[in-house]
Design a protein around this motif. Structure first.
Motif, mmCIF file in Angstrom:
data_model
loop_
_atom_site.group_PDB
_atom_site.id
_atom_site.type_symbol
_atom_site.label_atom_id
_atom_site.label_comp_id
_atom_site.label_asym_id
_atom_site.label_seq_id
_atom_site.Cartn_x
_atom_site.Cartn_y
_atom_site.Cartn_z
ATOM 1 N N GLU A 4 0.781 -1.307 -0.024
ATOM 2 C CA GLU A 4 -0.080 0.040 -0.050
ATOM 3 C C GLU A 4 0.828 1.149 -0.056
ATOM 4 O OE1 GLU A 4 -2.660 0.089 3.244
ATOM 5 O OE2 GLU A 4 -3.144 -2.005 2.964
ATOM 6 N N PRO A 5 0.341 2.266 -0.614
ATOM 7 C CA PRO A 5 1.408 3.549 -0.576
ATOM 8 C C PRO A 5 1.634 4.068 0.926
ATOM 9 C CG PRO A 5 -0.636 3.609 -2.178
ATOM 10 C CD PRO A 5 -0.726 2.382 -1.565
ATOM 11 N N ALA A 6 0.693 4.148 1.541
ATOM 12 C CA ALA A 6 0.894 4.527 2.821
ATOM 13 C C ALA A 6 1.843 3.958 3.691
ATOM 14 C CB ALA A 6 -0.449 4.570 3.792
ATOM 15 N N ALA A 7 2.303 2.571 3.287
ATOM 16 C CA ALA A 7 3.101 1.797 3.990
ATOM 17 C C ALA A 7 4.653 2.196 3.804
ATOM 18 C CB ALA A 7 2.985 0.550 3.723
ATOM 19 N N TYR A 8 4.876 2.979 2.674
ATOM 20 C CA TYR A 8 6.220 3.279 2.376
ATOM 21 C C TYR A 8 6.720 4.169 3.523
ATOM 22 C CZ TYR A 8 10.388 5.045 0.116
ATOM 23 O OH TYR A 8 11.659 5.238 -0.174
ATOM 24 N N GLY A 9 6.001 5.058 4.131
ATOM 25 C CA GLY A 9 6.322 5.727 5.169
ATOM 26 C C GLY A 9 6.945 5.047 6.336
ATOM 27 N N LEU A 10 6.124 3.907 6.761
ATOM 28 C CA LEU A 10 6.421 3.066 7.780
ATOM 29 C C LEU A 10 7.903 2.299 7.493
ATOM 30 C CD1 LEU A 10 3.422 0.858 8.212
ATOM 31 C CD2 LEU A 10 4.352 2.564 9.821
ATOM 32 N N LEU A 11 8.365 2.255 6.383
ATOM 33 C CA LEU A 11 9.548 1.509 5.971
ATOM 34 C C LEU A 11 10.572 2.608 6.188
ATOM 35 C CD1 LEU A 11 9.069 -0.756 2.828
ATOM 36 C CD2 LEU A 11 8.555 -1.315 5.331
ATOM 37 N N VAL A 12 10.462 3.928 5.806
ATOM 38 C CA VAL A 12 11.340 5.145 6.067
ATOM 39 C C VAL A 12 11.571 5.076 7.465
ATOM 40 C CG1 VAL A 12 11.523 7.457 5.963
ATOM 41 C CG2 VAL A 12 10.776 6.260 3.895
ATOM 42 N N ARG A 13 10.503 5.187 8.467
ATOM 43 C CA ARG A 13 10.549 5.280 9.826
ATOM 44 C C ARG A 13 11.513 4.078 10.259
ATOM 45 N NH1 ARG A 13 11.246 8.975 13.962
ATOM 46 N NH2 ARG A 13 10.358 7.825 15.769
ATOM 47 N N ALA A 21 13.758 2.181 8.806
ATOM 48 C CA ALA A 21 14.996 2.152 8.577
ATOM 49 C C ALA A 21 15.719 3.041 9.196
ATOM 50 C CB ALA A 21 14.967 2.561 6.896
ATOM 51 N N ASP A 22 15.204 4.361 9.600
ATOM 52 C CA ASP A 22 15.951 5.587 10.034
ATOM 53 C C ASP A 22 15.983 5.395 11.675
ATOM 54 O OD1 ASP A 22 16.282 6.537 7.527
ATOM 55 O OD2 ASP A 22 14.678 8.272 7.935
ATOM 56 N N ALA A 23 14.856 5.101 12.205
ATOM 57 C CA ALA A 23 14.719 4.765 13.908
ATOM 58 C C ALA A 23 15.021 3.589 14.339
ATOM 59 C CB ALA A 23 13.386 5.498 14.026
ATOM 60 N N GLY A 24 15.057 2.386 13.527
ATOM 61 C CA GLY A 24 15.301 1.237 14.030
ATOM 62 C C GLY A 24 14.190 0.477 14.506
ATOM 63 N N PRO A 25 14.207 -0.522 15.104
ATOM 64 C CA PRO A 25 12.882 -1.417 15.532
ATOM 65 C C PRO A 25 11.851 -0.290 16.495
ATOM 66 C CG PRO A 25 14.653 -2.772 15.898
ATOM 67 C CD PRO A 25 15.312 -1.297 15.515
ATOM 68 N N GLN A 26 10.583 -0.408 16.245
ATOM 69 C CA GLN A 26 9.644 0.330 17.032
ATOM 70 C C GLN A 26 8.514 -0.523 17.551
ATOM 71 O OE1 GLN A 26 9.539 4.368 16.657
ATOM 72 N NE2 GLN A 26 11.713 3.717 16.699
ATOM 73 N N ARG A 27 7.943 -0.105 18.522
ATOM 74 C CA ARG A 27 6.517 -0.583 19.004
ATOM 75 C C ARG A 27 5.349 -0.213 17.937
ATOM 76 N NH1 ARG A 27 6.111 -0.534 25.216
ATOM 77 N NH2 ARG A 27 7.839 -1.561 25.814
ATOM 78 N N ALA A 28 4.570 -0.970 17.645
ATOM 79 C CA ALA A 28 3.486 -0.651 16.895
ATOM 80 C C ALA A 28 2.593 1.011 17.264
ATOM 81 C CB ALA A 28 2.488 -1.850 16.596
ATOM 82 N N THR A 29 2.638 0.570 18.721
ATOM 83 C CA THR A 29 1.944 1.986 19.296
ATOM 84 C C THR A 29 2.948 3.237 18.952
ATOM 85 O OG1 THR A 29 2.852 1.306 21.475
ATOM 86 C CG2 THR A 29 0.564 0.789 21.097
ATOM 87 N N ASP A 30 4.124 3.171 19.267
ATOM 88 C CA ASP A 30 4.895 4.276 18.760
ATOM 89 C C ASP A 30 4.762 4.685 17.377
ATOM 90 O OD1 ASP A 30 5.743 4.224 21.672
ATOM 91 O OD2 ASP A 30 7.537 2.904 21.142
ATOM 92 N N LEU A 83 8.465 -5.541 19.035
ATOM 93 C CA LEU A 83 9.060 -4.470 18.345
ATOM 94 C C LEU A 83 8.758 -4.900 16.659
ATOM 95 C CD1 LEU A 83 12.550 -4.089 20.208
ATOM 96 C CD2 LEU A 83 10.417 -2.615 20.157
ATOM 97 N N VAL A 84 8.631 -3.934 16.217
ATOM 98 C CA VAL A 84 8.801 -4.163 14.701
ATOM 99 C C VAL A 84 9.944 -3.753 13.828
ATOM 100 C CG1 VAL A 84 7.400 -3.567 12.302
ATOM 101 C CG2 VAL A 84 6.271 -3.868 14.537
ATOM 102 N N ARG A 85 10.341 -4.638 12.991
ATOM 103 C CA ARG A 85 11.764 -4.283 12.294
ATOM 104 C C ARG A 85 11.761 -4.756 10.874
ATOM 105 N NH1 ARG A 85 15.826 -5.779 15.594
ATOM 106 N NH2 ARG A 85 14.559 -6.180 17.398
ATOM 107 N N ARG A 108 15.130 -4.289 -0.416
ATOM 108 C CA ARG A 108 14.140 -3.597 -1.561
ATOM 109 C C ARG A 108 13.912 -2.108 -1.105
ATOM 110 N NH1 ARG A 108 9.775 -6.857 -3.737
ATOM 111 N NH2 ARG A 108 10.446 -9.017 -3.872
ATOM 112 N N PHE A 109 13.858 -1.825 0.092
ATOM 113 C CA PHE A 109 13.697 -0.305 0.512
ATOM 114 C C PHE A 109 14.860 0.565 0.246
ATOM 115 C CE2 PHE A 109 14.686 2.934 3.742
ATOM 116 C CZ PHE A 109 13.632 3.690 3.306
ATOM 117 N N THR A 110 16.026 -0.024 0.290
ATOM 118 C CA THR A 110 17.176 0.837 0.142
ATOM 119 C C THR A 110 17.227 0.842 -1.124
ATOM 120 O OG1 THR A 110 18.362 -0.141 2.223
ATOM 121 C CG2 THR A 110 19.758 0.560 0.512
#
Length: 171
Positions: free
Chosen positions: A45-54, A56-65, A103-105, A113-115
């Motif tokens: 989905e188009p909106a999911a690209y931003g998730l990959l950016v986050r 990649a940049d911030a590392g593993p995150q909780r879904a709530t974060d 944590l999501v990573r 693929r993202f890189t």
């Protein structure tokens, strides 16, 4: 018939120009997100690209974060993450600091693929902005960051907000 700019509190021409330019920018950004997402994976989905950016940049995150960062509900975030997980782009692992949380990573495949797509996009930015002075590019990044933090957790004007310094605007 134009807007009444004579009444008190009416937006001036600078705000009308801002509204117009942001509308064009956002429409183009949505189209670009779709292209970028399909380049990562045809079913993404188009909106999911931003998730990959986050991620990649911030590392593993909780879904709530992640949901808080993007200003979306937990259900929306869960659905997007399930899709990315089913595509093999992200994985969930137990949070070592809290055994109840996950944590999501990015997976190695997701990162690769993202890189590839990110590097192509950055090369395109460099080509398209080649005639700009680097100071202008830095100023645009600074102003966009300032705009992006309005009302969010990093907004120093928001109660409890904090200034975190320069973020990575080139994501």
């Amino acid at each position: 018939m134009g807007e009444d700019r004579t009444r008190p509190g009416a937006p001036g021409p600078e705000f009308l120009a801002l509204e117009r330019e942001l509308a064009v920018f956002l429409r183009r950004a949505r189209a670009s997100s779709g292209e970028l997402a399909r380049a990562v994976h045809p079913d993404m989905e188009p909106a999911a690209y931003g998730l990959l950016v986050r991620l990649a940049d911030a590392g593993p995150q909780r879904a709530t974060d992640l949901a808080g960062y993007f200003g979306v509900g937990k259900a929306t975030m869960s659905r997007q993450l399930r899709t990315l997980e089913s595509l093999g782009l992200v994985t969930r692992t137990p949070d070592p600091d809290d055994g109840r949380a996950w944590l999501v990573r990015l997976t190695p495949e997701g990162r690769a693929r993202f890189t590839r797509v990110r590097e192509a996009r950055r090369a395109r930015y460099m080509r398209e902005l080649a005639s700009w002075d680097r100071g202008e590019i830095a100023e645009l990044a600074r102003l966009l960051h300032r705009l992006n933090t309005l009302g969010g957790p990093e907004d120093p004007a928001r109660p409890g907000g904090r200034r975190t310094g320069a973020q990575n605007p080139g994501a």
